[in-house]
Design a protein around this motif. Structure first.
Motif, mmCIF file in Angstrom:
data_model
loop_
_atom_site.group_PDB
_atom_site.id
_atom_site.type_symbol
_atom_site.label_atom_id
_atom_site.label_comp_id
_atom_site.label_asym_id
_atom_site.label_seq_id
_atom_site.Cartn_x
_atom_site.Cartn_y
_atom_site.Cartn_z
ATOM 1 N N TYR A 183 34.608 38.183 41.142
ATOM 2 C CA TYR A 183 35.926 38.806 41.166
ATOM 3 C C TYR A 183 35.949 39.996 42.122
ATOM 4 O O TYR A 183 36.938 40.209 42.833
ATOM 5 C CB TYR A 183 36.349 39.231 39.758
ATOM 6 C CG TYR A 183 37.736 39.818 39.728
ATOM 7 C CD1 TYR A 183 38.850 39.034 40.016
ATOM 8 C CD2 TYR A 183 37.938 41.155 39.435
ATOM 9 C CE1 TYR A 183 40.128 39.565 40.002
ATOM 10 C CE2 TYR A 183 39.213 41.697 39.413
ATOM 11 C CZ TYR A 183 40.307 40.901 39.699
ATOM 12 O OH TYR A 183 41.565 41.437 39.696
ATOM 13 N N THR A 230 38.500 40.201 45.170
ATOM 14 C CA THR A 230 39.420 41.319 45.337
ATOM 15 C C THR A 230 39.334 41.876 46.750
ATOM 16 O O THR A 230 40.361 42.113 47.398
ATOM 17 C CB THR A 230 39.121 42.415 44.296
ATOM 18 O OG1 THR A 230 39.327 41.875 42.993
ATOM 19 C CG2 THR A 230 40.008 43.624 44.482
ATOM 20 N N ASP A 258 43.868 39.010 33.749
ATOM 21 C CA ASP A 258 43.232 40.308 33.997
ATOM 22 C C ASP A 258 42.237 40.259 35.140
ATOM 23 O O ASP A 258 41.879 41.295 35.701
ATOM 24 C CB ASP A 258 42.540 40.823 32.731
ATOM 25 C CG ASP A 258 43.542 41.215 31.655
ATOM 26 O OD1 ASP A 258 44.722 41.441 31.996
ATOM 27 O OD2 ASP A 258 43.145 41.284 30.485
ATOM 28 N N GLU A 259 41.762 39.080 35.475
ATOM 29 C CA GLU A 259 40.860 38.898 36.617
ATOM 30 C C GLU A 259 41.482 37.881 37.557
ATOM 31 O O GLU A 259 40.905 36.827 37.839
ATOM 32 C CB GLU A 259 39.471 38.453 36.160
ATOM 33 C CG GLU A 259 38.689 39.562 35.524
ATOM 34 C CD GLU A 259 37.203 39.243 35.416
ATOM 35 O OE1 GLU A 259 36.796 38.098 35.670
ATOM 36 O OE2 GLU A 259 36.449 40.164 35.079
#
Length: 111
Positions: free
Chosen positions: A56, A60, A98-99
């Motif tokens: 993740y 990002t 959330d991810e």
């Protein structure tokens, strides 16, 4: 917010779908989507890499780099202007919101 949830008055001035692909099992009428800026979504290549086991944190970083490209940056600016007019709800069909890219977008819009 999950796309599969019913619209609420708290959703604000706009409901924006931030997924590249239209979610299965939801009609466009039932989704109550005001905007679908595909240019703000992760590229197919990045999406496949992440769902193939990418981290993740790296996702990002790569996604933020994609959002810095001129077309995406312009769309992000437009969405920021909507946020200044009132609450905007980002919609995703992600099983782990959330991810997901939606969390990255929300953070960039808030900052």
């Amino acid at each position: 917010m999950a796309l599969y949830e019913s619209p609420e008055p708290e959703d604000g001035v706009r409901r924006v779908l931030v997924d590249r692909l239209w979610p299965r099992g939801v009609s466009k009428e039932d989704a109550h989507v005001d905007e679908w800026p595909k240019g703000l979504t992760p590229s197919d290549e990045l999406r496949r890499w992440f769902h193939g086991g990418g981290s993740y944190a790296e996702f990002t970083r790569r996604y933020e780099a994609e959002l810095a490209a001129p077309e995406a940056a312009e769309l992000l600016d437009g969405l920021r202007k909507s946020v200044h007019k009132g609450r905007v709800t980002l919609l995703t069909a992600s099983k782990t919101p959330d991810e997901s890219h939606a969390t990255v977008l929300a953070r960039l819009l808030a900052g």
